[in-house]
Write a protein that holds these residues in place. Structure first.
Motif, PDB file in Angstrom:
ATOM      1  N   VAL A  56      -3.520   1.747 -22.262  1.00  0.00           N
ATOM      2  CA  VAL A  56      -2.233   2.454 -22.177  1.00  0.00           C
ATOM      3  C   VAL A  56      -2.400   3.972 -22.236  1.00  0.00           C
ATOM      4  CG1 VAL A  56      -0.836   0.540 -23.046  1.00  0.00           C
ATOM      5  CG2 VAL A  56      -1.840   2.149 -24.668  1.00  0.00           C
ATOM      6  N   GLY A  57      -3.590   4.435 -21.948  1.00  0.00           N
ATOM      7  CA  GLY A  57      -3.803   5.876 -21.896  1.00  0.00           C
ATOM      8  C   GLY A  57      -4.798   6.368 -22.939  1.00  0.00           C
ATOM      9  N   ARG A  58      -5.038   7.677 -22.903  1.00  0.00           N
ATOM     10  CA  ARG A  58      -5.984   8.294 -23.826  1.00  0.00           C
ATOM     11  C   ARG A  58      -5.338   9.526 -24.454  1.00  0.00           C
ATOM     12  NH1 ARG A  58     -11.283   6.595 -23.007  1.00  0.00           N
ATOM     13  NH2 ARG A  58     -12.053   8.545 -23.903  1.00  0.00           N
ATOM     14  N   PRO A  97      -9.314   6.488 -26.467  1.00  0.00           N
ATOM     15  CA  PRO A  97      -8.203   5.597 -26.087  1.00  0.00           C
ATOM     16  C   PRO A  97      -7.099   5.602 -27.132  1.00  0.00           C
ATOM     17  CG  PRO A  97     -10.331   4.425 -26.048  1.00  0.00           C
ATOM     18  CD  PRO A  97     -10.568   5.753 -26.686  1.00  0.00           C
ATOM     19  N   VAL A  98      -5.849   5.426 -26.680  1.00  0.00           N
ATOM     20  CA  VAL A  98      -4.745   5.266 -27.645  1.00  0.00           C
ATOM     21  C   VAL A  98      -4.379   3.788 -27.734  1.00  0.00           C
ATOM     22  CG1 VAL A  98      -3.683   7.532 -27.408  1.00  0.00           C
ATOM     23  CG2 VAL A  98      -2.978   5.731 -25.862  1.00  0.00           C
ATOM     24  N   SER A  99      -3.738   3.433 -28.832  1.00  0.00           N
ATOM     25  CA  SER A  99      -3.216   2.078 -28.959  1.00  0.00           C
ATOM     26  C   SER A  99      -1.698   2.191 -29.025  1.00  0.00           C
ATOM     27  CB  SER A  99      -3.771   1.414 -30.200  1.00  0.00           C
ATOM     28  OG  SER A  99      -3.365   0.067 -30.225  1.00  0.00           O
ATOM     29  N   LEU A 100      -1.026   1.073 -29.211  1.00  0.00           N
ATOM     30  CA  LEU A 100       0.425   1.114 -29.395  1.00  0.00           C
ATOM     31  C   LEU A 100       0.701   1.010 -30.891  1.00  0.00           C
ATOM     32  CD1 LEU A 100       1.401  -1.266 -26.444  1.00  0.00           C
ATOM     33  CD2 LEU A 100       1.749   1.209 -26.549  1.00  0.00           C
ATOM     34  N   PRO A 101       1.872   1.506 -31.346  1.00  0.00           N
ATOM     35  CA  PRO A 101       2.143   1.484 -32.784  1.00  0.00           C
ATOM     36  C   PRO A 101       2.012   0.071 -33.364  1.00  0.00           C
ATOM     37  CG  PRO A 101       3.935   2.542 -31.553  1.00  0.00           C
ATOM     38  CD  PRO A 101       2.943   2.089 -30.559  1.00  0.00           C
ATOM     39  N   GLY A 102       1.343  -0.033 -34.479  1.00  0.00           N
ATOM     40  CA  GLY A 102       1.222  -1.317 -35.183  1.00  0.00           C
ATOM     41  C   GLY A 102       0.187  -2.267 -34.607  1.00  0.00           C
ATOM     42  N   ILE A 103      -0.520  -1.845 -33.564  1.00  0.00           N
ATOM     43  CA  ILE A 103      -1.532  -2.735 -32.975  1.00  0.00           C
ATOM     44  C   ILE A 103      -2.921  -2.209 -33.346  1.00  0.00           C
ATOM     45  CG2 ILE A 103      -2.484  -3.682 -30.825  1.00  0.00           C
ATOM     46  CD1 ILE A 103       0.355  -3.440 -29.665  1.00  0.00           C
ATOM     47  N   ASP A 104      -3.664  -3.074 -34.057  1.00  0.00           N
ATOM     48  CA  ASP A 104      -5.000  -2.647 -34.483  1.00  0.00           C
ATOM     49  C   ASP A 104      -6.050  -3.146 -33.510  1.00  0.00           C
ATOM     50  OD1 ASP A 104      -4.152  -1.374 -36.770  1.00  0.00           O
ATOM     51  OD2 ASP A 104      -4.078  -3.275 -37.896  1.00  0.00           O
ATOM     52  N   ILE A 105      -6.865  -2.233 -33.042  1.00  0.00           N
ATOM     53  CA  ILE A 105      -7.969  -2.597 -32.153  1.00  0.00           C
ATOM     54  C   ILE A 105      -9.086  -3.145 -33.046  1.00  0.00           C
ATOM     55  CG2 ILE A 105      -9.634  -1.676 -30.464  1.00  0.00           C
ATOM     56  CD1 ILE A 105      -6.805  -1.143 -29.470  1.00  0.00           C
ATOM     57  N   ASP A 106      -9.403  -4.443 -32.910  1.00  0.00           N
ATOM     58  CA  ASP A 106     -10.482  -4.975 -33.767  1.00  0.00           C
ATOM     59  C   ASP A 106     -11.841  -4.950 -33.069  1.00  0.00           C
ATOM     60  OD1 ASP A 106     -10.554  -7.131 -32.028  1.00  0.00           O
ATOM     61  OD2 ASP A 106      -9.438  -8.474 -33.345  1.00  0.00           O
ATOM     62  N   GLY A 107     -11.838  -4.599 -31.791  1.00  0.00           N
ATOM     63  CA  GLY A 107     -13.113  -4.460 -31.073  1.00  0.00           C
ATOM     64  C   GLY A 107     -13.693  -5.778 -30.590  1.00  0.00           C
ATOM     65  N   THR A 108     -13.088  -6.907 -31.000  1.00  0.00           N
ATOM     66  CA  THR A 108     -13.605  -8.211 -30.564  1.00  0.00           C
ATOM     67  C   THR A 108     -12.573  -8.922 -29.700  1.00  0.00           C
ATOM     68  OG1 THR A 108     -14.705  -8.323 -32.687  1.00  0.00           O
ATOM     69  CG2 THR A 108     -14.684 -10.358 -31.389  1.00  0.00           C
ATOM     70  N   HIS A 109     -11.377  -9.135 -30.269  1.00  0.00           N
ATOM     71  CA  HIS A 109     -10.316  -9.798 -29.502  1.00  0.00           C
ATOM     72  C   HIS A 109      -9.362  -8.787 -28.883  1.00  0.00           C
ATOM     73  CE1 HIS A 109     -11.628 -13.017 -32.288  1.00  0.00           C
ATOM     74  NE2 HIS A 109     -11.643 -13.665 -31.137  1.00  0.00           N
ATOM     75  N   ILE A 110      -9.065  -7.760 -29.642  1.00  0.00           N
ATOM     76  CA  ILE A 110      -8.202  -6.693 -29.123  1.00  0.00           C
ATOM     77  C   ILE A 110      -9.107  -5.474 -28.922  1.00  0.00           C
ATOM     78  CG2 ILE A 110      -6.097  -5.352 -29.496  1.00  0.00           C
ATOM     79  CD1 ILE A 110      -5.295  -7.510 -31.590  1.00  0.00           C
ATOM     80  N   VAL A 111      -9.313  -5.135 -27.647  1.00  0.00           N
ATOM     81  CA  VAL A 111     -10.368  -4.155 -27.358  1.00  0.00           C
ATOM     82  C   VAL A 111      -9.848  -2.990 -26.524  1.00  0.00           C
ATOM     83  CG1 VAL A 111     -12.117  -5.993 -27.378  1.00  0.00           C
ATOM     84  CG2 VAL A 111     -11.108  -5.286 -25.189  1.00  0.00           C
ATOM     85  N   THR A 112     -10.659  -1.935 -26.437  1.00  0.00           N
ATOM     86  CA  THR A 112     -10.401  -0.848 -25.493  1.00  0.00           C
ATOM     87  C   THR A 112     -11.478  -0.937 -24.409  1.00  0.00           C
ATOM     88  OG1 THR A 112     -11.870   0.751 -26.539  1.00  0.00           O
ATOM     89  CG2 THR A 112      -9.608   0.648 -27.384  1.00  0.00           C
ATOM     90  N   SER A 113     -11.446   0.013 -23.477  1.00  0.00           N
ATOM     91  CA  SER A 113     -12.449   0.000 -22.404  1.00  0.00           C
ATOM     92  C   SER A 113     -13.867   0.127 -22.968  1.00  0.00           C
ATOM     93  CB  SER A 113     -12.163   1.131 -21.415  1.00  0.00           C
ATOM     94  OG  SER A 113     -12.044   2.359 -22.100  1.00  0.00           O
ATOM     95  N   ASP A 114     -14.001   0.769 -24.143  1.00  0.00           N
ATOM     96  CA  ASP A 114     -15.339   0.919 -24.744  1.00  0.00           C
ATOM     97  C   ASP A 114     -16.029  -0.439 -24.885  1.00  0.00           C
ATOM     98  OD1 ASP A 114     -14.516   3.498 -24.996  1.00  0.00           O
ATOM     99  OD2 ASP A 114     -14.811   3.662 -27.164  1.00  0.00           O
TER     100      ASP A 114
END
Ligand code: NAI
Length: 457
Positions: A268-270, A146-163
């Protein structure tokens, strides 16, 4: 040489290619960094999401549909750990299926991170150290992440990807999804049916952007009726942890808007996964869009190295990857395997589902191809009424002069299955009349395809 073929990656591209290669007599090994075979599709993508779509659909129908059938039940509850356990069991049994196929076809499984050492050697590093294997050919099938948007950190708890969104341990009260593509719509449907308040923010003016315009518009209305809220033409700028969850800021027609929710799902894509693959070292060229460059034989810029699936151009779809996996191996042994890129079906597994193959109406207009449209609604179909699945329609495009079937676009509870017939007819360059004169069993939902074809004449 240790092998005829070393494949890096065991997703739908890699494992299907491996089985086919072994059947064609190639001494084959597959390098996989994960302890599980099957790649994204089986472990964190297509399969687990379909398991959850099915569970959540049952729950939703038990709540909203059973009473219409004269079935009364009280006290329906969702048991998330049990639902996740079932999903994991589905995944596990399919992983075992691939392990069985590897053993049955004498394919060596090499655990660790594979990296190109040169045109004919792959080094594999794992906890046990690094080892180098030599091979006649190499197939890169390392998939995407998965991709993220610039400056956005995926923390895996609150901000997540499909994983993570296929494995929440409880139902979030509210969920903001960024991106109204396949992942956003499918996982949005899952959590909305289970009780989350779901809002989807989308940069483009429509949902499911790759589909025929009429399909996108109808889907959006249907999802809104189901409780999903869309913010279109809205570009997310930042996502930050807030006191009670996450806050999102976005621009909507030059106005700043803010949103809050318990969780945010980035959809937002991969992007191709090529990290540590040693592409530069081996001299494998990339395209301008950051994918591995291949020719018509799926051969990279290095003679003995091939690539298929999400790492090369084209839609990131499991069935496209599989088809390429078969074809590339056939090309390696001098056969004529091919993939018809124009007819790769595209499906969103919501309820109703959307499925599409061939030309959209917009593409036909753009390419100045004379066409006619045939349409038929499921509301007029006996089987659809009997099973209470009357939402949707079949839209067919045929050439105005030759009647050749050019495109099929379906919204239906089982659109993913129905589309196969249309793809077959198009694959054989059939006409709408061929489809109309094919006898379809009655009563079936497939009769709607026949009726749409009849309506063209
Ligand atoms: P996608 O590319 O299908 O959709 C991403 C969406 O995010 C686009 O509509 C895009 O306009 C939007 N977006 C991008 N930046 C944005 C921003 N700053 N603010 C708001 N919206 C923004 O990607 P998705 O859904 O993440 O799926 C990834 C890949 O996996 C795709 O290639 C998809 O086809 C595949 N996939 C296929 C499935 C299926 O076949 N049913 C299921 C799940 C994934």
């Amino acid at each position: 040489m240790d092998y005829d073929l070393i494949i890096i990656g065991s997703g739908p591209a890699g494992y299907v290619a491996a089985v086919h290669a072994a059947k064609l007599g190639l001494k084959t090994a597959v390098v996989e960094k994960s302890e599980y075979l099957g790649g994204t599709c089986l472990n964190v993508g297509c399969i687990p999401s379909k398991a959850l779509l099915s569970s959540s659909e049952h729950f939703h129908y038990a709540e909203h549909g059973f009473s219409k059938h004269g079935i009364k039940i009280k006290g329906i509850e969702v048991d998330i750990p049990e639902m996740m356990k079932r999903k994991d069991k589905v995944v596990d049994s399919l992983r075992k299926g691939i392990e069985f196929l590897f053993k049955a076809n004498k394919i060596d499984r090499i655990n660790g991170l594979g990296s190109l050492e040169g045109a004919n050697s792959v080094s594999v590093s794992s906890e046990d150290g690094a080892k180098t294997y030599t091979t006649k050919n190499i197939l890169l099938a390392t998939g995407s992440v998965p991709v993220s948007l610039p400056g956005i950190d995926i923390d895996g708890t609150h901000i997540v990807t499909s994983d993570q969104a296929i494995a929440f341990d409880s139902i979030p009260k509210s969920l903001i999804i960024i991106g109204a593509g396949a992942i956003g719509l499918e996982l949005g449907s899952v959590w909305s049916r289970l009780g989350s308040q779901v809002e989807i923010i989308e940069f483009l003016p429509k949902v499911a952007a790759g589909f025929d315009e009429e399909i996108s518009k109808t889907l959006q209305k249907m999802f809104e009726k189901q409780g999903l809220k869309f913010h279109l033409n809205t570009k997310v700028q930042s996502v930050k942890a807030a006191k009670k969850g996450v806050s999102v800021t976005a621009m909507q027609e030059a106005k700043e808007k803010s949103f809050e929710a318990e969780k945010v799902l980035m959809a937002v894509g991969r992007k191709p996964f090529t990290e540590g693959l040693g592409l530069e070292k081996a001299g494998v060229a990339m395209t301008d869009r950051g994918r591995i460059q291949v020719d018509g034989n799926w051969k990279t810029s290095v003679d003995s190295i091939y690539a298929v699936g999400d790492v090369i151009d084209g839609p990131m779809l499991a069935h496209k990857a599989e088809a390429e996996g078969i074809a590339v191996v056939e090309r390696m042994v001098g056969q004529a395997g091919s993939v018809n890129a124009a007819l790769i079906p595209n499906v969103v597994y919501t309820n109703p589902e959307a499925a599409s193959s061939g030309l959209t109406e917009e593409a036909a207009k753009e390419q100045k191809i004379p066409y006619r449209v045939g349409k038929y609604q499921f509301l007029n179909n006996g089987r659809a009424k009997a099973v209470d699945q009357t939402d949707g329609f079949v839209k067919l495009l045929a050439h105005k002069e030759t009647d050749k079937l050019l495109g099929a676009h379906i919204i239906a509870s089982n659109a993913s299955e129905l589309i196969a017939e249309c793809v077959s007819v198009m694959e054989f360059s059939g006409s709408a009349e061929d489809l109309a004169r094919t006898i379809h069993a009655h009563p079936t939902m497939a009769e709607v395809i026949k009726e749409a074809a009849h309506s063209l004449h």
